[in-house]
Structure formats: C-alpha cells, structure tokens
Design a protein around this motif. Structure first.
Motif, PDB file in Angstrom:
ATOM      1  N   ALA A 249       6.345 -10.628 -16.186  1.00  0.00           N
ATOM      2  CA  ALA A 249       6.388  -9.219 -16.622  1.00  0.00           C
ATOM      3  C   ALA A 249       5.744  -9.056 -17.989  1.00  0.00           C
ATOM      4  O   ALA A 249       4.995  -8.100 -18.227  1.00  0.00           O
ATOM      5  N   ARG A 250       6.031 -10.005 -18.889  1.00  0.00           N
ATOM      6  CA  ARG A 250       5.438  -9.919 -20.228  1.00  0.00           C
ATOM      7  C   ARG A 250       3.922 -10.093 -20.183  1.00  0.00           C
ATOM      8  O   ARG A 250       3.178  -9.383 -20.876  1.00  0.00           O
ATOM      9  N   SER A 251       3.461 -11.014 -19.346  1.00  0.00           N
ATOM     10  CA  SER A 251       2.021 -11.295 -19.317  1.00  0.00           C
ATOM     11  C   SER A 251       1.225 -10.205 -18.603  1.00  0.00           C
ATOM     12  O   SER A 251       0.052  -9.979 -18.921  1.00  0.00           O
ATOM     13  N   GLU A 252       1.876  -9.500 -17.657  1.00  0.00           N
ATOM     14  CA  GLU A 252       1.154  -8.522 -16.836  1.00  0.00           C
ATOM     15  C   GLU A 252       1.533  -7.074 -17.130  1.00  0.00           C
ATOM     16  O   GLU A 252       1.020  -6.164 -16.479  1.00  0.00           O
ATOM     17  N   GLY A 253       2.439  -6.864 -18.080  1.00  0.00           N
ATOM     18  CA  GLY A 253       2.833  -5.497 -18.409  1.00  0.00           C
ATOM     19  C   GLY A 253       3.703  -4.833 -17.363  1.00  0.00           C
ATOM     20  O   GLY A 253       3.700  -3.602 -17.229  1.00  0.00           O
ATOM     21  N   LEU A 254       4.449  -5.640 -16.598  1.00  0.00           N
ATOM     22  CA  LEU A 254       5.365  -5.090 -15.601  1.00  0.00           C
ATOM     23  C   LEU A 254       6.573  -4.450 -16.271  1.00  0.00           C
ATOM     24  O   LEU A 254       7.104  -4.975 -17.254  1.00  0.00           O
ATOM     25  N   LEU A 255       7.028  -3.354 -15.720  1.00  0.00           N
ATOM     26  CA  LEU A 255       8.245  -2.694 -16.196  1.00  0.00           C
ATOM     27  C   LEU A 255       9.401  -3.212 -15.333  1.00  0.00           C
ATOM     28  O   LEU A 255       9.722  -2.664 -14.288  1.00  0.00           O
ATOM     29  N   LEU A 256      10.020  -4.298 -15.801  1.00  0.00           N
ATOM     30  CA  LEU A 256      11.023  -5.024 -15.029  1.00  0.00           C
ATOM     31  C   LEU A 256      12.434  -4.728 -15.529  1.00  0.00           C
ATOM     32  O   LEU A 256      12.676  -4.668 -16.737  1.00  0.00           O
ATOM     33  N   THR A 257      13.349  -4.556 -14.579  1.00  0.00           N
ATOM     34  CA  THR A 257      14.782  -4.483 -14.866  1.00  0.00           C
ATOM     35  C   THR A 257      15.477  -5.482 -13.956  1.00  0.00           C
ATOM     36  O   THR A 257      15.138  -5.593 -12.771  1.00  0.00           O
ATOM     37  N   THR A 258      16.456  -6.218 -14.498  1.00  0.00           N
ATOM     38  CA  THR A 258      17.214  -7.146 -13.663  1.00  0.00           C
ATOM     39  C   THR A 258      18.682  -6.723 -13.611  1.00  0.00           C
ATOM     40  O   THR A 258      19.267  -6.349 -14.629  1.00  0.00           O
TER      41      THR A 258
ATOM     42  N   GLU B  24       0.831  -1.207   0.000  1.00  0.00           N
ATOM     43  CA  GLU B  24       0.000   0.000   0.000  1.00  0.00           C
ATOM     44  C   GLU B  24       0.868   1.261   0.000  1.00  0.00           C
ATOM     45  O   GLU B  24       1.779   1.409   0.816  1.00  0.00           O
ATOM     46  N   GLY B  25       0.601   2.161  -0.940  1.00  0.00           N
ATOM     47  CA  GLY B  25       1.329   3.418  -1.026  1.00  0.00           C
ATOM     48  C   GLY B  25       2.693   3.314  -1.678  1.00  0.00           C
ATOM     49  O   GLY B  25       3.442   4.300  -1.724  1.00  0.00           O
ATOM     50  N   ILE B  26       3.037   2.140  -2.205  1.00  0.00           N
ATOM     51  CA  ILE B  26       4.353   1.919  -2.815  1.00  0.00           C
ATOM     52  C   ILE B  26       4.305   2.281  -4.305  1.00  0.00           C
ATOM     53  O   ILE B  26       3.353   1.986  -5.017  1.00  0.00           O
ATOM     54  N   ASP B  27       5.387   2.923  -4.762  1.00  0.00           N
ATOM     55  CA  ASP B  27       5.486   3.328  -6.175  1.00  0.00           C
ATOM     56  C   ASP B  27       6.328   2.374  -7.013  1.00  0.00           C
ATOM     57  O   ASP B  27       6.142   2.279  -8.233  1.00  0.00           O
ATOM     58  N   ALA B  28       7.278   1.695  -6.393  1.00  0.00           N
ATOM     59  CA  ALA B  28       8.158   0.772  -7.110  1.00  0.00           C
ATOM     60  C   ALA B  28       8.715  -0.232  -6.116  1.00  0.00           C
ATOM     61  O   ALA B  28       8.733  -0.002  -4.908  1.00  0.00           O
ATOM     62  N   VAL B  29       9.186  -1.368  -6.643  1.00  0.00           N
ATOM     63  CA  VAL B  29       9.729  -2.429  -5.805  1.00  0.00           C
ATOM     64  C   VAL B  29      11.158  -2.730  -6.225  1.00  0.00           C
ATOM     65  O   VAL B  29      11.446  -2.866  -7.424  1.00  0.00           O
TER      66      VAL B  29
ATOM     67  N   ARG C  45       3.785  -1.086 -11.136  1.00  0.00           N
ATOM     68  CA  ARG C  45       4.280  -1.586 -12.419  1.00  0.00           C
ATOM     69  C   ARG C  45       5.795  -1.581 -12.538  1.00  0.00           C
ATOM     70  O   ARG C  45       6.347  -2.212 -13.436  1.00  0.00           O
ATOM     71  N   ARG C  46       6.479  -0.913 -11.622  1.00  0.00           N
ATOM     72  CA  ARG C  46       7.938  -0.771 -11.757  1.00  0.00           C
ATOM     73  C   ARG C  46       8.649  -1.653 -10.749  1.00  0.00           C
ATOM     74  O   ARG C  46       8.468  -1.516  -9.534  1.00  0.00           O
ATOM     75  N   VAL C  47       9.476  -2.576 -11.246  1.00  0.00           N
ATOM     76  CA  VAL C  47      10.222  -3.505 -10.398  1.00  0.00           C
ATOM     77  C   VAL C  47      11.657  -3.607 -10.884  1.00  0.00           C
ATOM     78  O   VAL C  47      11.901  -3.798 -12.080  1.00  0.00           O
ATOM     79  N   VAL C  48      12.591  -3.462  -9.962  1.00  0.00           N
ATOM     80  CA  VAL C  48      13.998  -3.754 -10.228  1.00  0.00           C
ATOM     81  C   VAL C  48      14.368  -4.945  -9.366  1.00  0.00           C
ATOM     82  O   VAL C  48      14.108  -4.952  -8.156  1.00  0.00           O
ATOM     83  N   MET C  49      14.961  -5.952  -9.976  1.00  0.00           N
ATOM     84  CA  MET C  49      15.197  -7.222  -9.294  1.00  0.00           C
ATOM     85  C   MET C  49      16.678  -7.573  -9.322  1.00  0.00           C
ATOM     86  O   MET C  49      17.345  -7.458 -10.355  1.00  0.00           O
ATOM     87  N   THR C  50      17.191  -8.010  -8.181  1.00  0.00           N
ATOM     88  CA  THR C  50      18.570  -8.482  -8.110  1.00  0.00           C
ATOM     89  C   THR C  50      18.631  -9.914  -8.618  1.00  0.00           C
ATOM     90  O   THR C  50      18.043 -10.819  -8.018  1.00  0.00           O
TER      91      THR C  50
ATOM     92  N   LEU D  38       6.058 -10.301  -7.101  1.00  0.00           N
ATOM     93  CA  LEU D  38       5.526  -9.724  -8.344  1.00  0.00           C
ATOM     94  C   LEU D  38       3.998  -9.786  -8.371  1.00  0.00           C
ATOM     95  O   LEU D  38       3.337  -8.849  -8.820  1.00  0.00           O
ATOM     96  N   ARG D  39       3.443 -10.880  -7.872  1.00  0.00           N
ATOM     97  CA  ARG D  39       1.978 -11.020  -7.866  1.00  0.00           C
ATOM     98  C   ARG D  39       1.322  -9.945  -7.012  1.00  0.00           C
ATOM     99  O   ARG D  39       0.321  -9.333  -7.423  1.00  0.00           O
ATOM    100  N   PHE D  40       1.877  -9.690  -5.826  1.00  0.00           N
ATOM    101  CA  PHE D  40       1.285  -8.684  -4.958  1.00  0.00           C
ATOM    102  C   PHE D  40       1.569  -7.267  -5.459  1.00  0.00           C
ATOM    103  O   PHE D  40       0.765  -6.352  -5.224  1.00  0.00           O
ATOM    104  N   ALA D  41       2.674  -7.081  -6.174  1.00  0.00           N
ATOM    105  CA  ALA D  41       2.935  -5.772  -6.783  1.00  0.00           C
ATOM    106  C   ALA D  41       1.885  -5.473  -7.843  1.00  0.00           C
ATOM    107  O   ALA D  41       1.304  -4.369  -7.885  1.00  0.00           O
ATOM    108  N   VAL D  42       1.609  -6.439  -8.698  1.00  0.00           N
ATOM    109  CA  VAL D  42       0.603  -6.260  -9.747  1.00  0.00           C
ATOM    110  C   VAL D  42      -0.777  -6.031  -9.138  1.00  0.00           C
ATOM    111  O   VAL D  42      -1.547  -5.173  -9.586  1.00  0.00           O
ATOM    112  N   ALA D  43      -1.098  -6.769  -8.087  1.00  0.00           N
ATOM    113  CA  ALA D  43      -2.399  -6.608  -7.430  1.00  0.00           C
ATOM    114  C   ALA D  43      -2.564  -5.206  -6.868  1.00  0.00           C
ATOM    115  O   ALA D  43      -3.689  -4.686  -6.791  1.00  0.00           O
ATOM    116  N   ALA D  44      -1.449  -4.581  -6.488  1.00  0.00           N
ATOM    117  CA  ALA D  44      -1.488  -3.214  -5.950  1.00  0.00           C
ATOM    118  C   ALA D  44      -1.288  -2.167  -7.040  1.00  0.00           C
ATOM    119  O   ALA D  44      -1.132  -0.976  -6.735  1.00  0.00           O
TER     120      ALA D  44
END
Length: 346
Positions: free
Chosen positions: A177-186, A77-82, A121-126, A112-118
């Motif tokens: 990311a492809r199926s849900e339109g996530l803006l992912l960077t690894t 809740e209230g998060i802009d990016a992960v 759309r922006r996720v950077v992943m290690t 990722l599932r809970f990010a999309v539910a909220a």
C-alpha cells in the motif's frame, strides 16, 4: 444509499456472506469471488432470504482461485473498491503450514496487485487480532492490546499457521500500500461468533457447537475476545463509507469471554441441555501443543488474558458492539435452527 461496485473475495465464507449482505443493504453493487457455482448459489439464497429477490440484481459472481492469476484481471473490471475477506481457516493445525500461509500471503499479494493494475485504490482487508497480540512475552496475567501493537513472529515460542499467514499478509499489504499509494484499511476481528446464515458455518462456531453437542468433552480455561459476525461485516462497510479510515487498523472486539463463561451462557439459555462442564488442565494443553493439533492454536493464550481494545472499532461502527453474550446465543440459535448439531455420542 451508496453507489459503486465492490469486489468481495471469499464471498461464500462466514464473514464474506455477511459482508455481501451489508454492502447490498447499504446500496452497493457486489461482485463476489467463489471457488464454485454451488457456493455462489448458497450466497444468493442467503441474500434473497435476508433482503429479498430484488437485491440479487446488484450481485454477481466470478469463480477465482487465490493461488492463480487466471481471471483476476477480468474480475476487477468496473470495480470501485475491494473487500479482501477470503481466508483459509482450519480446525486442526496442518502438517504443512503453507496450506494456510500460501493463500493468506500469496493470495493477498495477488488481490492487491490486480487491484492496482485496474487502478483500484480503495481496499478494506480482513486481518485478525492474531497480527496484534502475540510475541510480546505475555505469558501470565492480564494485558491490553490496541491497534498500535504488532505481533512479533520471531519472538514467539509457539507459532501457528493462521497467525503466521495473517501476520505476513498484513505486513505485505501495508508495504505494498505504501509503495503503490493504495488506500488500505485493515479490520482485526477476535473470535467471530454470531448467527450462521446456512449450513456452511464457520469453524469458529465450533466453540459453541462443541459445548452444545458434546464434541468438546472438556474445555480449556482460557478465553477469547469475542465479536459478532454482523459487526465485523458492518465495520467493513463503514470503512468503505468513510475515506478517513484509509491507512488505519481497527480492532473488532466486543469483550473478553472465558471458555467456561461461554458454557455458562449456554447452560442458562438451554437448561435442559447437557452442556460440557469438564475442564482440561493447562499443563495438558501445554504438553499437547508440542505435537501440533488444536492445542497449538490456543497455547499462546493459556495462563494469560489478552484484552483487545475495540473502542476505535466501535467509533467506526457509530454504535456499541453486539454483546459477546448475544453473539454466543445467536450462534447457538442458528446452529440449532439449521440442524447443524450432531446428536451426543454420534
């Protein structure tokens, strides 16, 4: 200065703490996930020590488990990016690989599932170079790898839990990311060295501590592509600040450093210390790897040199990497300063 709130998973880890610091330094607010209040307090102390008490007003924590749904919806809740940084890293190859693979794969899918539910759309992943340079039939000589390369688990003679977990997690992340339109960077670090912020130091620093304290009585001949933890954290922040990085992979590697050269760097810096000098023959490591243990985690790098091209990552940073030598020396300095070395023979 940036605005917005970023959720950082595994905020109490080696990379996690530095990522929290760099996000706060850049002006973001941060919500960190931790497993316990004690670990949250360690992050607070690290932040206050580096940035001052005022920075704590932009930092809060939630206690969450990567393997359970409980609390994740509220945390988003209230998060802009992960920034999904959390990882399970073990010094020994576990008897049950799922101990590592589960949190990597199921944990990533859950985040990722809970990010999309909220509607985030922006996720950077290690991720890791483990998802890039393995299963390519490279058993001798030098070979270069780039972001265009992907590890082929099916082609590997010897897999190890971390490699399997990270590779499957990245594959799942890109598919989702492809199926849900996530803006992912690894971000794909090599062997992460650099300064520890407190006593909760990374297992990767054992590469340095083992040579200093003698707990590594003999070293292998192979090397690693090294990167400083401060650069890894800075790359996560830079990716969030640059929208064009969405859909991209970035290797985070300064340079290739053979294990014996790590010992030489330490020997020059600490001439009064008895730095490990003995070597383990490759044939012994190949034999031991059949039975698991630490040898299983490096067997794919024995007898060959994997060079990972970090130039794209340097462009993301907008500056050269901290040198591999500086990463080694700053790790050593912090281990000594924090009293994290065991007396020889203890």
């Amino acid at each position: 200065m940036q605005t917005g709130q970023v959720l950082v998973t595994g905020a109490n880890g080696f990379v996690g703490k530095w990522t929290v610091l760099e996000l706060l330094r850049a002006g973001f607010s941060v919500r960190g996930t931790v497993r316990s209040e004690g670990r949250a307090e360690a992050v607070r102390q690290a932040v206050a020590g580096q940035l001052g008490e005022a920075a704590l007003s932009r930092l809060d924590f939630v206690r969450l488990d990567l393997m359970q749904d409980k609390g994740w919806a509220e945390a988003m809740e209230g998060i802009d990016a992960v920034a999904h940084v959390a990882a399970q890293i073990l010094a020994e190859e576990p008897r049950d690989m799922q101990v590592v693979i589960g949190p990597a794969l199921e944990g990533t899918e859950r985040v990722l599932r809970f990010a999309v539910a909220a509607d985030i759309r922006r996720v950077v992943m290690t991720s890791s170079i483990a998802t890039v340079g393995y299963g390519h039939g490279h058993t001798s000589g030098k070979r270069g790898y780039s972001e265009a390369d992907f590890t082929d688990l099916d082609a590997m003679k010897f897999t190890w839990a971390y490699c399997v977990g990270k590779t499957r997690a990245e594959q799942a992340a890109w598919a989702y990311a492809r199926s849900e339109g996530l803006l992912l960077t690894t971000i794909h670090p090599g062997a992460i060295l650099g300064p520890a912020l407190d006593a909760d130091a990374s297992i990767s620093l054992q590469m340095v501590s083992g040579l200093l304290e003698g707990s590594t009585p003999a070293m292998p001949s192979n090397g690693f592509s090294v990167v400083d933890v401060r650069d890894v954290a800075a790359m996560h922040v830079a990716a969030l600040q640059q929208p064009e990085t969405a859909g991209q992979r970035y290797l985070a590697t300064a340079s290739y450093l053979p294990f014996p050269e790590v010992a030489d760097i330490l020997r020059r810096a600490y001439p009064d210390w008895t730095i490990t000098s003995k070597h383990v023959p490759d044939w012994i490591i190949k034999l031991l790897a059949r039975f698991g243990g630490p040898a299983r985690q490096i067997i794919n790098d024995i007898g060959n040199e994997k060079h990972f091209d970090g130039s794209k990552g340097a462009l993301l940073l907008g500056r050269p990497y901290i040198s591999a030598e500086d990463a080694v020396l700053s790790a050593a300095e912090s281990l000594i300063r924090l009293g994290l070395l065991k007396p020889r023979g203890a």
